[in-house]
Design a protein around this motif. Structure first.
Motif, PDB file in Angstrom:
ATOM      1  N   UNK A  80      33.243  51.890 -41.372  1.00  0.00           N
ATOM      2  CA  UNK A  80      32.237  50.962 -41.890  1.00  0.00           C
ATOM      3  C   UNK A  80      31.553  51.543 -43.123  1.00  0.00           C
ATOM      4  N   UNK A  81      31.199  52.817 -43.075  1.00  0.00           N
ATOM      5  CA  UNK A  81      30.559  53.432 -44.240  1.00  0.00           C
ATOM      6  C   UNK A  81      31.479  53.400 -45.457  1.00  0.00           C
ATOM      7  N   UNK A 106      24.728  48.086 -40.062  1.00  0.00           N
ATOM      8  CA  UNK A 106      26.076  47.569 -39.823  1.00  0.00           C
ATOM      9  C   UNK A 106      26.870  48.563 -38.983  1.00  0.00           C
ATOM     10  N   UNK A 107      26.840  49.820 -39.375  1.00  0.00           N
ATOM     11  CA  UNK A 107      27.627  50.810 -38.624  1.00  0.00           C
ATOM     12  C   UNK A 107      27.060  51.033 -37.232  1.00  0.00           C
ATOM     13  N   UNK A 130      25.897  55.211 -48.558  1.00  0.00           N
ATOM     14  CA  UNK A 130      25.868  55.882 -47.265  1.00  0.00           C
ATOM     15  C   UNK A 130      26.669  57.176 -47.344  1.00  0.00           C
ATOM     16  N   UNK A 131      26.144  58.280 -46.834  1.00  0.00           N
ATOM     17  CA  UNK A 131      26.886  59.555 -46.898  1.00  0.00           C
ATOM     18  C   UNK A 131      28.106  59.530 -45.993  1.00  0.00           C
ATOM     19  N   UNK A 132      29.220  60.023 -46.491  1.00  0.00           N
ATOM     20  CA  UNK A 132      30.462  60.110 -45.724  1.00  0.00           C
ATOM     21  C   UNK A 132      30.589  61.517 -45.169  1.00  0.00           C
ATOM     22  N   UNK A 133      30.721  61.629 -43.860  1.00  0.00           N
ATOM     23  CA  UNK A 133      30.812  62.941 -43.230  1.00  0.00           C
ATOM     24  C   UNK A 133      32.095  63.653 -43.644  1.00  0.00           C
TER      25      UNK A 133
END
Length: 390
Positions: free
Chosen positions: A64-65, A45-46, A79-82
């Motif tokens: 998106x994440x 998706x991202x 999903x990992x978030x930066x």
């Protein structure tokens, strides 16, 4: 995956006319984006959103994440978030790219010539994002290199000392006049200074974010309902019954800041340069220090696979809404980007354009730079026989 200009959209500004803004982004309307993403999940998706919204891809991937994780809170591998430093670095890159590439074009009507870009020759970060930083330490190192380059090659003094004397819009205007002869960004801003101070669009900040969690929760619920309530809302949005604007001058950190100065086009232009320097000034925190609240981002679960997420990025506040099925696949997806607020045909920019003389394309271009569309933008003066309606 390739998208045509017709799908990406464009805007034409027509000074002295009503309506004064023509154009939109087709990908946001008629459920096109939702159909494009339907059935996708996770990182796909991202990646797709990054291909659709190429200019601000990093902000769309982050948002998106956040949205996907919030909509599917019990997934085994979110999903990992930066860390925020990645958002800051990419936002600084976006500001620098706009200053270097878009501002000259909006003063001359032509793409930037190679010679004016010489001031960027020693810049430590690429504007084309050929190789993106992948580790947090790399991002911090790049931000530090940007800070040193700005201090050594552009400002001629440490950032904290520069801010002491030149942070406010009028003080920045004086600094630009002094350095216009030998510094390209100062020359560009100085060219606009006198004109932009006289352009005073109505100011209605998009205030959906709030430091009070309860108030923000309610506002985000209302925003999500508005995004769902009409197929055209994300192309022609309003907030609390009015058009609104978003940009570096409407950040959450400014929400309750007191001030008596009337915001002008110069206020909006200078905010972009100031924020570039503010981002560059950030340094890694110590063991007990907290990172500054420079750019807000987050997400909110809305129930039954729905979530809304937000991210303050270079051009303003970005919003994503998603509906997932029980397997975490996209059923529907909607994006509300800063450009649709700022280039609304009934918004402050449109009203200011209508009030201009019909052939005042210079002021129209200055306004275009101040509000900064993330799609193609042009200015069109009426033909000699054409009547104005402002």
């Amino acid at each position: 995956m390739t998208f045509t200009m017709n799908l990406a959209g464009s805007y034409t500004l027509c000074p002295g006319m009503t309506p004064s803004i023509h154009g939109h982004r087709p990908v946001l309307g008629h459920g096109i984006l939702g159909r494009l993403l339907r059935g996708q999940q996770g990182a796909l998706v991202e990646r797709t959103l990054g291909q659709v919204f190429t200019l601000c891809a990093h902000a769309h991937r982050r948002t998106a994440r956040l949205a996907l994780n919030a909509a599917h809170p019990r997934q085994e591998t979110p999903l990992p978030i930066e860390p925020p430093v990645f958002l800051w670095l990419e936002t600084a890159r976006d500001h620098l790219r706009s200053i270097a590439m878009d501002w000259p074009q909006r003063q001359t009507g032509r793409e930037a010539e190679p010679e004016p870009l010489d001031w960027l020759r020693s810049c430590p970060i690429s504007l084309r994002v050929v190789a993106r930083e992948t580790q947090e330490k790399q991002a911090w190192d790049a931000l530090g290199q940007l800070r040193h380059w700005l201090e050594d090659h552009l400002l001629g003094e440490p950032l904290d000392r520069w801010f002491t004397h030149h942070h406010e819009p009028e003080a920045l205007g004086l600094w630009c006049r002094v350095h216009a002869a030998n510094l390209f960004p100062a020359k560009t801003l100085h060219t606009w200074y006198a004109m932009a101070r006289e352009l005073v669009p109505a100011t209605r900040p998009l205030d959906v974010l709030d430091a009070n969690p309860a108030q923000q929760f309610t506002a985000m619920n209302d925003m999500a309902q508005a995004m769902l309530g009409s197929a055209h809302f994300v192309q022609y949005p309003t907030w609390l019954g009015q058009c609104a604007e978003t940009g570096p001058w409407t950040r959450l950190r400014y929400r309750h800041k007191s001030g008596t100065a009337i915001p002008t086009a110069w206020t909006r232009l200078s905010a972009r340069w100031i924020e570039l320097l503010e981002i560059a000034a950030i340094q890694p925190p110590g063991p007990v220090e907290h990172l500054p609240p420079l750019l807000a981002s987050g997400a909110q679960y809305l129930g039954e696979g729905q979530a809304i997420a937000w991210c303050e990025m270079a051009r303003g506040l970005l919003l994503h809404w998603v509906q997932l099925d029980e397997l975490g696949r996209v059923q529907d997806y909607r994006v509300l980007a800063p450009t649709e607020w700022n280039f609304h045909p009934d918004g402050a920019l449109a009203q200011t354009l209508s009030s201009l003389p019909a052939h005042d394309t210079q002021s129209a271009w200055a306004l275009a730079a101040a509000f900064d569309a993330c799609v193609a933008c042009q200015v069109s003066a009426p033909a000699p026989s054409e009547e104005t309606h402002a």
